[in-house]
Design an enzyme around this catalytic site. Sequence first.
Site, short mmCIF file in Angstrom:
data_model
loop_
_atom_site.label_atom_id
_atom_site.label_comp_id
_atom_site.label_asym_id
_atom_site.label_seq_id
_atom_site.Cartn_x
_atom_site.Cartn_y
_atom_site.Cartn_z
N ARG A 101 0.88 -1.18 0.00
CA ARG A 101 0.00 0.00 0.00
C ARG A 101 0.91 1.22 0.00
O ARG A 101 1.69 1.42 0.94
CB ARG A 101 -0.92 0.01 1.22
CG ARG A 101 -1.66 1.32 1.39
CD ARG A 101 -2.80 1.26 2.37
NE ARG A 101 -3.93 0.53 1.81
CZ ARG A 101 -5.19 0.63 2.25
NH1 ARG A 101 -5.47 1.44 3.26
NH2 ARG A 101 -6.16 -0.06 1.69
N HIS A 128 -6.94 0.39 -6.75
CA HIS A 128 -7.22 -0.44 -5.58
C HIS A 128 -7.84 -1.75 -6.09
O HIS A 128 -9.02 -2.04 -5.88
CB HIS A 128 -8.17 0.31 -4.64
CG HIS A 128 -8.20 -0.21 -3.23
ND1 HIS A 128 -7.42 -1.28 -2.81
CD2 HIS A 128 -8.92 0.17 -2.14
CE1 HIS A 128 -7.66 -1.50 -1.52
NE2 HIS A 128 -8.56 -0.65 -1.10
N GLN A 131 -9.81 -4.26 -3.84
CA GLN A 131 -11.12 -3.74 -3.48
C GLN A 131 -12.12 -4.03 -4.61
O GLN A 131 -13.21 -4.55 -4.37
CB GLN A 131 -11.01 -2.22 -3.25
CG GLN A 131 -12.31 -1.57 -2.86
CD GLN A 131 -12.77 -1.98 -1.48
OE1 GLN A 131 -12.03 -1.85 -0.52
NE2 GLN A 131 -14.00 -2.49 -1.36
N ARG A 289 -13.63 -8.95 1.21
CA ARG A 289 -12.21 -8.63 0.96
C ARG A 289 -11.35 -9.84 1.33
O ARG A 289 -10.45 -10.22 0.58
CB ARG A 289 -11.79 -7.41 1.82
CG ARG A 289 -12.42 -6.08 1.42
CD ARG A 289 -11.94 -5.61 0.07
NE ARG A 289 -10.50 -5.56 -0.04
CZ ARG A 289 -9.72 -4.55 0.39
NH1 ARG A 289 -10.28 -3.48 0.92
NH2 ARG A 289 -8.40 -4.58 0.24
#
Length: 307
Positions: A101, A128, A131, A289
């Site tokens: 990240r 992302h 996600q 997730r």
Amino acid sequence: MRHVLTIFDLTTEEIEQIFSITEDLKTKFLKGVREQLLPGRSIALLFEKPSLRTRVSFETAIMHLGGGSLFLGKDVGWGERESTADFAQVLGQYIDALVCRAKCHRRVEELAQYSQCPIINGLTDLAHPCQALADLYTLREKHGKLRGLKLAYVGDANNVARSLAEASARLGVRFAIAAPPRYQFDAEFVDKLRVEAPDFNFLSTADPREAVRGAVGVYTDVWASMGQEAEQAERAKAFADYQVNSALMKCADPDACFLHCLPARRGQEVTDEVMDGPQSAVIQQAGNRMHVQKGLLAWLLGAMDAK
Ligand code: CP
Ligand code: NVA
């Protein structure tokens, strides 16, 4: 070496494979079975920004699959103590995969260039992907299919929106984004969508009602992302007409679910009524997730083993 820095690093078939592994692992997990697909594997998480969902869902996913995770914070000195080339080559000898990240997407691309192990983007300023995989998986759970469905995103054309557009393009989902003109996707990104998926049904509008018409998923995210805190007031003004509230949800398909990557700023981009209402899928989405990242890890490391 395979890396997943954006959704476009995956083909449609590969995403479908990831979803199918996910479905199998999730079904087993809910029956109390934790299949040990990654025994002895070590996966590191290198995070430059805060996280609840991404960090914890990856760490638990790895644990459930029989592997070990290492959380690497600032003290490892990425970009500070040595060159990225040295950093990546050393780290890649110790671990089987790296979830990163980072503030700047380009730096993750540089890591990937030198890394001897797969890198998974756990959020950058531009993407992302983990996600978006969980989001589309959730939409599929809700509606039993994806192809031909419409997903509407109301808000800033940020990292989450870009990955959602890419995932929609790959999976045959119609995608509409409503944002004030200066917060729309840039022309270069729209061109990339057209090149990667020439038949992609994509609408960009300033009108949230137009975007959500016929949509079976209505998605929003914060108006100011991590790193944009100084623009908070200016963005709150620009996005004032882009709140997802009950009135806007009524303009979507009656069976539409509400999606948000979280964390949410309740009262800004979404009302409590929608977040906590019967159409909200945000908790299921956040739970997915972990399941989808299991699918991704099992697929990615399995693909590497097959080489
Ligand atoms: N949605 C998401 O990525 O949440 P975190 O920032 O808590 O990881
Ligand atoms: N767009 C948000 C997503 C957080 C999960 C951000 O980058 O801060």
